[in-house]
Design a protein around this motif. Structure first.
Motif, short mmCIF file in Angstrom:
data_model
loop_
_atom_site.label_atom_id
_atom_site.label_comp_id
_atom_site.label_asym_id
_atom_site.label_seq_id
_atom_site.Cartn_x
_atom_site.Cartn_y
_atom_site.Cartn_z
N THR A 1 0.25 -0.83 0.13
CA THR A 1 -0.26 -0.24 -0.10
C THR A 1 0.69 1.28 -0.20
N VAL A 2 0.48 2.32 -0.55
CA VAL A 2 1.04 3.21 -1.11
C VAL A 2 0.08 4.08 -1.05
N THR A 3 1.06 5.35 -0.19
CA THR A 3 -0.26 6.56 -0.08
C THR A 3 0.36 7.88 -0.48
N PHE A 4 -0.23 9.05 -1.66
CA PHE A 4 0.34 9.84 -1.79
C PHE A 4 -0.71 11.14 -1.54
N SER A 5 -0.02 12.63 -0.82
CA SER A 5 -0.94 13.46 -0.79
C SER A 5 -0.38 14.61 -1.51
N GLY A 6 -1.13 16.21 -1.35
CA GLY A 6 -0.42 17.39 -2.46
C GLY A 6 0.25 18.09 -1.68
N ASP A 7 0.03 19.24 -1.90
CA ASP A 7 1.28 20.63 -1.83
C ASP A 7 1.42 20.59 -0.26
N VAL A 8 2.03 20.99 0.34
CA VAL A 8 2.56 21.47 1.96
C VAL A 8 2.70 22.34 2.28
N ILE A 9 2.77 23.67 2.73
CA ILE A 9 3.42 24.40 2.69
C ILE A 9 3.27 24.98 4.01
N LEU A 10 4.25 25.00 4.96
CA LEU A 10 4.68 24.66 6.54
C LEU A 10 4.16 26.30 7.10
N GLY A 11 4.47 27.55 5.74
CA GLY A 11 5.34 28.47 5.66
C GLY A 11 3.99 29.72 6.26
N ILE B 1 -2.64 8.43 -14.60
CA ILE B 1 -1.89 9.42 -14.83
C ILE B 1 -2.76 10.73 -13.53
N VAL B 2 -2.43 10.91 -12.61
CA VAL B 2 -3.41 11.46 -11.92
C VAL B 2 -2.88 13.28 -12.18
N TYR B 3 -3.12 14.09 -12.86
CA TYR B 3 -2.62 15.53 -13.15
C TYR B 3 -2.49 16.62 -11.79
N SER B 4 -3.68 16.91 -10.36
CA SER B 4 -2.79 17.34 -9.84
C SER B 4 -3.84 16.73 -8.40
N LEU B 5 -2.93 16.80 -7.13
CA LEU B 5 -3.80 16.35 -6.25
C LEU B 5 -4.04 16.87 -4.91
N GLY B 6 -4.18 18.35 -5.82
CA GLY B 6 -4.78 19.77 -5.13
C GLY B 6 -3.74 20.29 -4.03
N ASN B 7 -4.10 21.18 -3.07
CA ASN B 7 -3.83 21.64 -2.09
C ASN B 7 -3.78 20.55 -0.46
N PHE B 8 -2.87 20.51 0.19
CA PHE B 8 -3.08 19.84 1.68
C PHE B 8 -2.94 20.38 2.49
N VAL B 9 -1.80 20.78 3.19
CA VAL B 9 -1.62 21.47 4.11
C VAL B 9 -1.20 23.12 3.87
N PHE B 10 -2.35 23.82 3.12
CA PHE B 10 -2.55 24.88 3.14
C PHE B 10 -3.07 27.09 3.38
#
Length: 487
Positions: free
Chosen positions: A182-192, A411-420
């Motif tokens: 099992t493999v899990t992906f998530s999208g963009d994470v900014i902590l700033g 092909i998964v083109y965008s997972l969107g924001n995640f931490v934003f």
């Protein structure tokens, strides 16, 4: 939930194929694990055995009555004649799994039972009684299985029973090629920016992940896009509108909480604070044993894949920066990201292909606040698959985008924001967790779990109508992409 095989017999001994032995004297000779299959666009939390039987038998005729997010007429399907004893009169017969997939555009409520050896990411497979059957390891563990059984009556049956039982014990039931991975992906994470301000005030640098950590860390491998700098030597910007993202190295504690194994830094914010910021970030990740890719002191290092190994499978990850690779990109004598160039993408995939079981490029690309990729993105994604990638994963647009199947690979083109912290629109508060199940090197399952970002910093699992709203956008985008790719 018995399944039937065609034909009956009055013979003393009969071999039959069915779901399970209902006769105490029946002898199970072999079992083939099964799982329910549906359209991947049909979202539901799971089914009970009773619901599955009622759906296949016609007692439940609309998926909304089985917990689906939207009303959809149920269409029972029998693959290779495999159907319940009280099968619905409306059941459609198809010869094989490919025939089931071919039905889905016209019958989005289709449901069938299929062999685990056949199921791939092009179908959904809901859990049964809380168990995700795609992750079953052996036929003996499978709660649903097609059984080859011997039954009979009379003196001959009584005489042969001991021999049949002994023979059954010596039959080698085919085993899966490998334990499911099992493999899990998530999208963009900014902590700033606002996220940094909030977690600093809370004194809890893991706070952004607290509502989703369990969903992420349940996988064997978890990967996300880290779009910021982690440093204790650089002063964070105080401008609330800054586009330079950073937080303290304690921000990596949230990644640990969520069970993150590797992060891509091939994006347009990982070099916001130059080589010094990059070194601090990579040191913070290294200290927590989190691998990183898509960035480095020189171009060769930035292009180098990271290889994760679990369940006997080697997964190679490559990161590509299609946004600022021309400015933040590494060179032979300077630090930076791995630029997205078609020639190098193809070369890097081909180079790692012989040493890895699976190869997945994670690409930062596209146009912000759009629902579909550009023609150039589609072309590059196709080149990646042609070069040997098992799938392509993308991020950056701040919106979720759709999925395309090209040469049998997703092909998964965008997972969107995640931490934003983009609270100013519904679309920028939506994101996806993507769960993958590999059985050997076959992608047996691809499942999206939608998330909503709250309070400028914290994702949570979507609920109710939020789920269908987000997934409807994904599938609408997918339909548009299919049209683009066909041109």
């Amino acid at each position: 939930m018995p399944l039937r095989a065609d034909g009956q017999s009055d013979a003393d001994i009969m071999l039959a194929v069915g779901m399970d032995a209902t006769n105490q004297d029946a002898i199970v000779l072999a079992r083939q694990p099964l799982a329910p299959v549906t359209s991947p666009r049909l979202w539901l939390p799971g089914l009970t055995r009773r619901q599955l039987n009622d759906l296949l038998g016609g007692a439940i005729t609309d998926w909304a009555n089985a917990g689906a997010a939207a009303a959809t007429p149920v269409q029972p399907v029998a693959i290779g004649g495999l159907q319940v004893d009280d099968a619905s009169a409306t059941t459609i017969l198809v010869p094989d799994y490919a025939g089931f997939l071919a039905l889905l555009p016209q019958h989005p409520g289709a449901l069938a039972l299929a062999s685990l050896d056949d199921i791939d990411f092009q179908a959904g497979s809901p859990p049964i009684d809380g168990v995700r059957l795609l992750t079953q390891v052996t036929p003996e563990q499978a709660p649903l299985a097609l059984a080859l059984v011997a039954t009979g009556s009379g003196p001959l049956w009584s005489e042969l029973q001991p021999w049949l039982k002994a023979s059954a014990a010596t039959i080698d039931t085919p085993q899966p090629a490998a334990t499911p991975l099992t493999v899990t992906f998530s999208g963009d994470v900014i902590l700033g920016r606002t996220v940094h301000t909030i977690i600093s005030r809370l004194g809890d640098y893991a706070a952004p992940f607290r509502k989703v950590a369990d969903e992420l860390k349940g996988a064997d491998l978890t990967i996300l896009d880290l779009e910021c700098t982690l440093s204790d030597t650089i002063t964070p910007p105080t401008d609330p509108y800054t586009f330079s993202f950073m937080t303290r190295t304690a921000g990596a504690d949230g990644l640990v909480l969520a069970g993150v194994d590797a992060v891509s830094q091939a994006n347009n914010h990982s070099m916001n604070f130059g080589a010094a910021g990059m070194r601090d970030t990579l040191a913070a990740l290294d200290a927590r044993k989190i691998l990183h890719f898509g960035i480095g002191e020189q171009l060769d290092e930035a292009r180098r894949p990271v290889i994760l190994e679990a369940k006997g499978i080697k997964l190679a990850l490559l990161g590509f920066d299609g946004i600022t690779g021309g400015t933040y990109g590494a060179s032979d004598d300077s630090a930076g990201t791995s630029p997205l160039l078609a020639d190098t993408l193809v070369a890097d995939i081909q180079a790692v292909r012989p040493t890895a079981d699976l190869v997945i490029p994670f690409i930062h690309w596209g146009i912000e606040y759009t629902l579909t990729p550009t023609d150039d993105q589609v072309a590059i994604a196709h080149q990646a698959i042609d070069a040997g990638a098992d799938m392509v994963v993308g991020s950056h647009p701040h919106w979720v985008q759709g999925v395309e199947t090209y040469h049998g690979r997703p092909i998964v083109y965008s997972l969107g924001n995640f931490v934003f912290d983009q609270e100013w629109s519904l679309e920028t508060k939506q994101g996806l967790i993507m769960h993958l199940v590999f059985r050997g090197t076959r992608l047996a399952g691809l499942r999206f779990v939608p998330v909503m970002i709250e309070n400028y910093y914290q994702p949570r699992l979507a609920e109710g109508e939020e789920i269908s709203t987000i997934l409807d956008r994904v599938w609408h985008s997918s339909d548009i992409i299919t049209g683009i790719a066909a041109q």
